[in-house]
Design an enzyme around this catalytic site. Structure first.
Site, short mmCIF file in Angstrom:
data_model
loop_
_atom_site.label_atom_id
_atom_site.label_comp_id
_atom_site.label_asym_id
_atom_site.label_seq_id
_atom_site.Cartn_x
_atom_site.Cartn_y
_atom_site.Cartn_z
N HIS A 128 -24.08 12.47 1.97
CA HIS A 128 -24.83 11.31 1.33
C HIS A 128 -26.45 11.16 1.72
O HIS A 128 -26.71 11.50 2.82
CB HIS A 128 -24.10 10.07 1.75
N HIS B 175 -29.87 3.66 -3.25
CA HIS B 175 -29.10 4.92 -3.33
C HIS B 175 -27.78 4.68 -4.42
O HIS B 175 -27.47 3.56 -4.60
CB HIS B 175 -28.44 5.21 -1.93
N CYS C 94 -25.43 10.66 -5.65
CA CYS C 94 -26.61 10.29 -4.50
C CYS C 94 -27.77 11.30 -4.69
O CYS C 94 -28.96 11.03 -4.80
CB CYS C 94 -26.10 10.43 -3.25
#
Length: 347
Positions: A310, A322, A262
Site C-alpha cells: 500500500h 490515497h 493505490c
C-alpha cells in the site's frame, strides 16, 4: 423336568436376541432411508463479517499489487523478446549475405578452375593480372570464410537470446494469468461478504471541500501532483485502476465504474505534471530519492508494510491522500498507525 425348564429358558433367550436384532435392523434401515436433518451452521455475526471483509480487502490489495508487478515484468519481458527477435533477424540477414558472397566467390573459382594456372599465366598477355586475380579470390575466400564463422557464432548467440527471452515472456505471462485468476476468485469472495454487510458498489461522492496544503519546501511539480491527487477524492477504489488520462465513471449503481488502486492514483497524479511512474508500488519505491518519515514533504510517495502493498501521496501534517481498498474511495488519511516502510521523492 430340569432339562425341560432349561430348554424353555434357552428358547426364550433366543427369541429375545432375535427380536432385539430385528428391532435394531429396522432402526438402522430407518436411519439410512430417512437421515436426521442436518444442523444449520450458525450465521457469522456482523463483527465477524467485518473482520473477514477487512482481511479479504487487505489480501486483495496485496494480490492487486503483485498483479501490477507482474504486468510490469511482462511488459519488460515482451520488450526484451522483441529486441532479441530483431537482433536475431539482423544477424541472420548478415549471415545470409556472407554466405551468398562465398557462393559467388566459389562460382568464380569454378569458372577459372579448369584452366591450369601455369598455362593461364604463360598464355596471358598480362601475367600479373592472373596472379592478382588468383590472389584476390584466395584472399576473399579466406576472409569470407572467417567472417561466416564469426557470424555463425553471433547468430547462434542471438538465436539463443531470442528463445530465452520468449521463454521468459511465456513464463511471466503464465504467472500474470495465475495472479489474475486468484485476484478474481478473491474478489468474488469479498463481494459476497460485502453483500452480507450491505456494502454497495462505490461511486464518486465528490472531491469535498478544498484543502490548503503548505508546500513546506516542495517543488512546483510535487505540488501539482498533490493538487491532481486531491481532485480525485471520492473516486472509488478499483483494482488495477489508474492511468495518465484518468478514470472513467458509470452509474451510481456501479455499472462500468472505474477508479484507482493505490499505485494507480500516484501514477495519475504525477502524470499530470509530466512525470511517468510505473503502475506498481515496488517499482515506484525505486523511482526517486529515499527520504525518512521525519523529512517528508508534500508530494513525496509514502509506502507501508514490508511488502509495500500500500502507498499514498503525502500532503503534509502527517496525512496523505490515497486509494485505500475495495469498497472505499480516494480520501485523506493519517499515516500514523500504519507500518511505514519508507518515503520517496520523485520531484
Amino acid at each position: 423336568m430340569q432339562r425341560r425348564a432349561a430348554g424353555h429358558r434357552t428358547s426364550a433367550r433366543r427369541r429375545i436376541v432375535t427380536a432385539t436384532a430385528w428391532a435394531a435392523s429396522i432402526a438402522l434401515s430407518a436411519s439410512l432411508v430417512s437421515p436426521a436433518p442436518a444442523r444449520a451452521e450458525p450465521q457469522p455475526t456482523r463483527r465477524e463479517l467485518t473482520a473477514r471483509q477487512k482481511k479479504l480487502a487487505d489480501d486483495a490489495e496485496k494480490l492487486s499489487e503483485q498483479y501490477n508487478g507482474l504486468r510490469v515484468r511482462l511488459a519488460q519481458a515482451q520488450r526484451a523478446a522483441k529486441v532479441a527477435q530483431g537482433n536475431a533477424a539482423r544477424q541472420q540477414k548478415a549471415l545470409d549475405e556472407a554466405r551468398a558472397h562465398i557462393v559467388r566467390l566459389a562460382a568464380d573459382s569454378y569458372k577459372n578452375g579448369p584452366v591450369d594456372p601455369a598455362v593461364a599465366f604463360a598464355s596471358s598477355g598480362d601475367p600479373q593480372a592472373v596472379l592478382d586475380k588468383s590472389a584476390t579470390l584466395n584472399y576473399f575466400a579466406r576472409q569470407e570464410s572467417t567472417r561466416v564463422a564469426q557470424l555463425l557464432q553471433t547468430m547462434q548467440a542471438a538465436e539463443h537470446a531470442r528463445k530465452s527471452a520468449e521463454a521468459r515472456t511465456r513464463q511471466v505471462r503464465e504467472l500474470t494469468d495465475e495472479a489474475n485468476r486468484k485476484r478474481k476468485e478473491l474478489q468474488t469472495k469479498l463481494k459476497k461478504v460485502e453483500a452480507k454487510l450491505g456494502f454497495g458498489p462505490g461511486a464518486r461522492t465528490g472531491a469535498g471541500p478544498a484543502v490548503n496544503v503548505d508546500p513546506g519546501g516542495a517543488s512546483a511539480k510535487a505540488m501539482g501532483a498533490v493538487r491532481a491527487a486531491l481532485s480525485q477524492r471520492g473516486v472509488p477504489y478499483s483494482w488495477g485502476g489508474g492511468s495518465a488520462s484518468g478514470p472513467t465513471y458509470g452509474t451510481a449503481q456501479g455499472a462500468n465504474i472505474k477508479g484507482f488502486d493505490c499505485s494507480g492514483l500516484t501514477l495519475y497524479a504525477y502524470a499530470q505534471v509530466g512525470i511517468s511512474l510505473p503502475h506498481y508500488t515496488g517499482s515506484q519505491f525505486t523511482a526517486g530519492t529515499r527520504v525518512s518519515q521525519s523529512r517528508l514533504r508534500p508530494g513525496d510517495l509514502v509506502f507501508f508494510h514490508s511488502d509495500l502493498h500500500h502507498m499514498g501521496l503525502y500532503i503534509g501534517g502527517g496525512t496523505m491522500v490515497h486509494a485505500p481498498q475495495t469498497g472505499d474511495v480516494v480520501k485523506i488519511s493519517s499515516i500514523s498507525g500504519r507500518p511505514f516502510a519508507g518515503g520517496v521523492r520523485v520531484a
